[in-house]
Design a protein around this motif. Structure first.
Motif, mmCIF file in Angstrom:
data_model
loop_
_atom_site.group_PDB
_atom_site.id
_atom_site.type_symbol
_atom_site.label_atom_id
_atom_site.label_comp_id
_atom_site.label_asym_id
_atom_site.label_seq_id
_atom_site.Cartn_x
_atom_site.Cartn_y
_atom_site.Cartn_z
ATOM 1 N N GLY A 1 -8.038 16.456 0.385
ATOM 2 C CA GLY A 1 -8.491 15.691 1.548
ATOM 3 C C GLY A 1 -7.437 14.694 2.015
ATOM 4 O O GLY A 1 -7.278 14.458 3.212
ATOM 5 N N ASP A 2 -6.702 14.140 1.076
ATOM 6 C CA ASP A 2 -5.619 13.211 1.431
ATOM 7 C C ASP A 2 -4.333 13.955 1.815
ATOM 8 O O ASP A 2 -3.325 13.308 2.132
ATOM 9 C CB ASP A 2 -5.323 12.244 0.263
ATOM 10 C CG ASP A 2 -6.347 11.124 0.170
ATOM 11 O OD1 ASP A 2 -7.206 11.036 1.066
ATOM 12 O OD2 ASP A 2 -6.289 10.342 -0.801
ATOM 13 N N ARG A 3 -4.388 15.287 1.745
ATOM 14 C CA ARG A 3 -3.275 16.153 2.176
ATOM 15 C C ARG A 3 -1.995 15.893 1.368
ATOM 16 O O ARG A 3 -0.910 15.689 1.928
ATOM 17 C CB ARG A 3 -3.040 15.995 3.677
ATOM 18 C CG ARG A 3 -4.322 16.143 4.518
ATOM 19 C CD ARG A 3 -4.780 17.578 4.596
ATOM 20 N NE ARG A 3 -3.754 18.407 5.140
ATOM 21 C CZ ARG A 3 -3.522 18.547 6.452
ATOM 22 N NH1 ARG A 3 -4.301 17.939 7.309
ATOM 23 N NH2 ARG A 3 -2.554 19.315 6.875
ATOM 24 N N THR B 1 5.170 12.556 4.156
ATOM 25 C CA THR B 1 4.743 12.173 5.504
ATOM 26 C C THR B 1 4.525 10.667 5.636
ATOM 27 O O THR B 1 5.012 10.031 6.559
ATOM 28 C CB THR B 1 3.422 12.880 5.879
ATOM 29 O OG1 THR B 1 3.347 14.099 5.179
ATOM 30 C CG2 THR B 1 3.334 13.131 7.364
ATOM 31 N N HIS B 2 3.732 10.094 4.717
ATOM 32 C CA HIS B 2 3.459 8.655 4.776
ATOM 33 C C HIS B 2 3.669 8.052 3.389
ATOM 34 O O HIS B 2 2.706 7.663 2.739
ATOM 35 C CB HIS B 2 2.007 8.398 5.207
ATOM 36 C CG HIS B 2 1.695 8.834 6.604
ATOM 37 N ND1 HIS B 2 2.232 8.225 7.711
ATOM 38 C CD2 HIS B 2 0.889 9.819 7.068
ATOM 39 C CE1 HIS B 2 1.770 8.811 8.803
ATOM 40 N NE2 HIS B 2 0.963 9.780 8.447
ATOM 41 N N PRO C 1 3.964 0.107 6.061
ATOM 42 C CA PRO C 1 2.832 0.145 5.140
ATOM 43 C C PRO C 1 1.659 0.954 5.698
ATOM 44 O O PRO C 1 1.385 0.904 6.898
ATOM 45 C CB PRO C 1 2.455 -1.328 4.981
ATOM 46 C CG PRO C 1 3.024 -2.015 6.159
ATOM 47 C CD PRO C 1 4.229 -1.238 6.582
ATOM 48 N N VAL C 2 1.013 1.737 4.821
ATOM 49 C CA VAL C 2 -0.139 2.549 5.226
ATOM 50 C C VAL C 2 -1.255 2.377 4.198
ATOM 51 O O VAL C 2 -1.012 1.897 3.092
ATOM 52 C CB VAL C 2 0.215 4.057 5.323
ATOM 53 C CG1 VAL C 2 1.238 4.308 6.414
ATOM 54 C CG2 VAL C 2 0.685 4.597 3.981
ATOM 55 N N THR C 3 -2.460 2.764 4.596
ATOM 56 C CA THR C 3 -3.597 2.751 3.675
ATOM 57 C C THR C 3 -4.003 4.185 3.389
ATOM 58 O O THR C 3 -4.191 4.972 4.308
ATOM 59 C CB THR C 3 -4.796 2.030 4.320
ATOM 60 O OG1 THR C 3 -4.390 0.708 4.645
ATOM 61 C CG2 THR C 3 -5.995 1.990 3.378
ATOM 62 N N TYR C 4 -4.096 4.549 2.101
ATOM 63 C CA TYR C 4 -4.626 5.858 1.712
ATOM 64 C C TYR C 4 -6.079 5.702 1.285
ATOM 65 O O TYR C 4 -6.447 4.685 0.692
ATOM 66 C CB TYR C 4 -3.836 6.425 0.520
ATOM 67 C CG TYR C 4 -2.652 7.267 0.935
ATOM 68 C CD1 TYR C 4 -2.775 8.650 1.074
ATOM 69 C CD2 TYR C 4 -1.410 6.684 1.176
ATOM 70 C CE1 TYR C 4 -1.682 9.422 1.462
ATOM 71 C CE2 TYR C 4 -0.318 7.456 1.558
ATOM 72 C CZ TYR C 4 -0.464 8.829 1.699
ATOM 73 O OH TYR C 4 0.607 9.592 2.080
ATOM 74 N N GLY C 5 -6.884 6.695 1.569
ATOM 75 C CA GLY C 5 -8.242 6.763 1.045
ATOM 76 C C GLY C 5 -9.243 5.786 1.628
ATOM 77 O O GLY C 5 -10.072 5.260 0.893
ATOM 78 N N PRO C 6 -9.219 5.534 2.940
ATOM 79 C CA PRO C 6 -10.224 4.623 3.493
ATOM 80 C C PRO C 6 -11.594 5.298 3.621
ATOM 81 O O PRO C 6 -11.705 6.514 3.499
ATOM 82 C CB PRO C 6 -9.660 4.317 4.891
ATOM 83 C CG PRO C 6 -8.953 5.571 5.273
ATOM 84 C CD PRO C 6 -8.365 6.116 3.995
ATOM 85 N N VAL D 1 -14.401 6.880 5.628
ATOM 86 C CA VAL D 1 -14.462 7.547 6.935
ATOM 87 C C VAL D 1 -15.910 7.977 7.170
ATOM 88 O O VAL D 1 -16.458 8.773 6.416
ATOM 89 C CB VAL D 1 -13.504 8.754 6.997
ATOM 90 C CG1 VAL D 1 -13.664 9.493 8.321
ATOM 91 C CG2 VAL D 1 -12.057 8.282 6.834
ATOM 92 N N GLY E 1 -4.555 13.356 6.564
ATOM 93 C CA GLY E 1 -5.271 12.963 5.358
ATOM 94 C C GLY E 1 -5.946 11.601 5.427
ATOM 95 O O GLY E 1 -6.015 10.904 4.425
ATOM 96 N N ILE F 1 -4.316 5.457 7.141
ATOM 97 C CA ILE F 1 -4.310 4.482 8.241
ATOM 98 C C ILE F 1 -2.883 3.962 8.381
ATOM 99 O O ILE F 1 -2.377 3.282 7.500
ATOM 100 C CB ILE F 1 -5.271 3.300 7.955
ATOM 101 C CG1 ILE F 1 -6.709 3.832 7.830
ATOM 102 C CG2 ILE F 1 -5.190 2.259 9.075
ATOM 103 C CD1 ILE F 1 -7.712 2.772 7.457
#
Ligand code: SF4
Ligand code: SF4
Lengths: 392, 97
Positions: free
Chosen positions: A97-99, A197-198, A206-211, A213, B12, B15
């Motif tokens: 799901g997080d690819r 990718t991120h 900076p990014v957030t993984y797993g929010p 949804v 994925g 954010i």
């Protein structure tokens, strides 16, 4: 080309991993896959790879560590079997799901209970809905080749999904066969650099993984995930074409063994296909139009391509080394669904064989082919689904 | 607000904008709100340290109130507050009362 070796399936996968030289591996031992990470940890200790090897306290943690590492931006690999994969189950969905393109060597083994350490496909089939790409391998050579190709398929920008490469526990993982390794440099060039990718380690972005949804967006992410895994079909073929150039070995979505004009067909995964092919040869030499289809890519399942290939068959037996208790075997369900997509309706039967490492003998394949022959002639089916090779 | 379609979203469910939780007003869930009892405050800033939603406002190194747009009313600040001589400087008051 490469050098001929006499090695086990596990040894071959460990060698592929050494040549791929992943950034991070997480290890938690479980028979029969233990041997892969044991050999690989020796490569780490000897400085033959640059990998950070994280020893963890369970498979759930192993997959969690892999997820963190690939999200951070690393190329990540791991190995497991049976209960180990079962314990990863929750995290398998998260990786997909997080690819996150992790490559996992799955040495297929029966699930408890009863406790059993031998090869069947209950573990891989139990994880078929987790969103991972699944490649199945008949022998050590295929496991080695698939492991190298899986890196490219999983990391492809149109896919970006984790992949597991399956081989039969003990039957392949611990049996020595002759096979060919590619040169280190050839593999290194083939897999290339991982371009995340991120990556979390890109601290300027900076990014957030797993929010969380909610219903307003969940479907959109799942549509994207489904498109991505469907893209893996074309990518698998493209990667196979390139792989053929470096290895001389050609791969498709499935192996078509003497299917040309075949009226009766066996569909079977992994090592049992090797046994069954000998029997197909025997039947062909007697003038019986028998053939075999061995799926390689099980997820995504190449339904349209399989249906097109099998459309003129009269009777097909799908052999499953796992059961969906109370339903049909998982491979059978795929084949049955595939045959509905183009409206061709050969008669299908399902045999459940080889659970917990029970041997699959040429006699088993022959008996099934004889039954198919009778079905093709009379149109009558005695049993749509049955277990074979047990004391009755 | 126009919702994005599946092709417009980051891979994925990542954010890509940092700190955008700021635009999400979690304060609307609150059942109890923290209120200051200023005379009991010793400005230890325990409330600021413990607040899980960064909703304690500090100005010039002094506790100066709450960000009610984001405070979810968990009461942790009240629990941690030592106050003065056993009298807390935060009390939780039911919303609507
Ligand atoms: S914890 Fe209590 S005493 Fe300390 S600063 Fe916050 S309100 Fe004041
Ligand atoms: S009630 Fe909870 S969220 Fe609100 S200010 Fe206190 S600690 Fe922060």
């Amino acid at each position: 080309m490469g050098k001929l070796q006499a090695v086990t399936g596990n040894q071959a996968v460990a060698e592929a991993m050494r040549q791929i030289n992943p950034d991070v591996c997480a290890a938690y031992p479980i028979t029969p896959s233990t041997d892969i990470m044991q050999r690989f940890s020796q490569f780490v200790a000897d400085g033959k790879v640059d990998t950070e090897l994280v020893t963890v306290e369970s498979e759930h943690s192993a997959m969690s560590a892999c997820i963190g590492a690939v999200a951070a931006g690393g190329r990540v690999m791991n190995a497991t079997s049976s209960q180990g994969l079962a314990l990863m189950w929750e995290m398998l969905h998260i990786a997909a799901g997080d690819r996150l393109p992790i490559v996992l060597a799955l040495v297929n083994r029966a699930l408890s209970a009863p406790l059993n350490i031998h090869g069947d496909h209950s573990d891989g089939m139990g994880a078929r809905d987790c969103g991972w790409i699944q490649l199945y391998s008949e022998n050590g050579q295929e496991a080695y080749d698939n492991t190298i190709q899986a890196v490219r398929i999983a990391e492809h920008e149109d896919v970006r999904l984790p992949a597991m490469v399956c081989q039969d526990g003990f039957i392949i993982s611990h049996s020595i066969e002759s096979m060919e390794y590619l040169d280190d440099k050839v593999v290194k060039d083939f897999v290339g650099q991982f371009k995340p990718t991120h990556p979390l380690l890109d601290i300027d972005n900076p990014v957030t993984y797993g929010p969380l949804v909610l219903p307003d967006y969940y479907m959109e992410f799942k549509v994207a995930q489904d498109r991505a895994i469907m893209n893996a079909k074309k990518v698998t073929l493209d990667v196979a074409k390139e792989f053929e150039k470096i290895s001389g070995r050609s791969y498709g979505l499935f192996e078509d063994y003497k299917l040309d004009g075949a009226e009766i067909v066996l569909v079977v995964l992994n090592s049992a296909a090797g046994t069954a092919k000998d029997v197909i040869d025997e039947y062909r030499s007697k003038g019986i139009k028998a053939g075999l289809l061995k799926p390689r890519l099980f997820r995504p399942f190449p339904s349209a391509e399989v249906a097109e290939t099998l459309k003129d068959a009269k009777a097909i037996a799908v052999l499953d080394r796992a059961d969906s208790y109370g339903g049909f075997g998982p491979l059978y369900m795929e084949i049955a669904a595939a045959m509905m997509t183009n409206g061709s309706k050969p008669t299908l039967i399902n045999k459940i064989y080889g659970l917990g490492g029970r041997d699959f003998f040429p006699e088993n394949a022959a008996a099934t082919l004889d039954e198919l022959k009778e079905i093709a002639e009379t149109g009558k089916v005695k049993n749509h689904k049955e277990y074979i090779g047990y004391r009755g | 607000m126009k919702l994005k379609n599946w092709k417009e979203l980051a891979l994925g469910s990542v954010i890509p904008e940092a700190g955008n939780a700021d635009t999400y007003n979690t304060g609307s869930w609150r059942t109890f709100r923290p209120e200051r009892v200023e005379e009991n405050c010793i400005n230890c800033l325990f409330c600021w340290v413990y607040c899980p939603d960064s909703s304690v406002i500090v100005k010039d190194e002094k506790m100066s109130g709450f960000d009610y747009e984001h405070c979810k009313g968990c009461g942790i600040c009240e629990h941690q507050c030592p106050g003065k001589k056993g009298n807390k400087a935060i009390k939780m008051v039911e919303e609507g009362k």
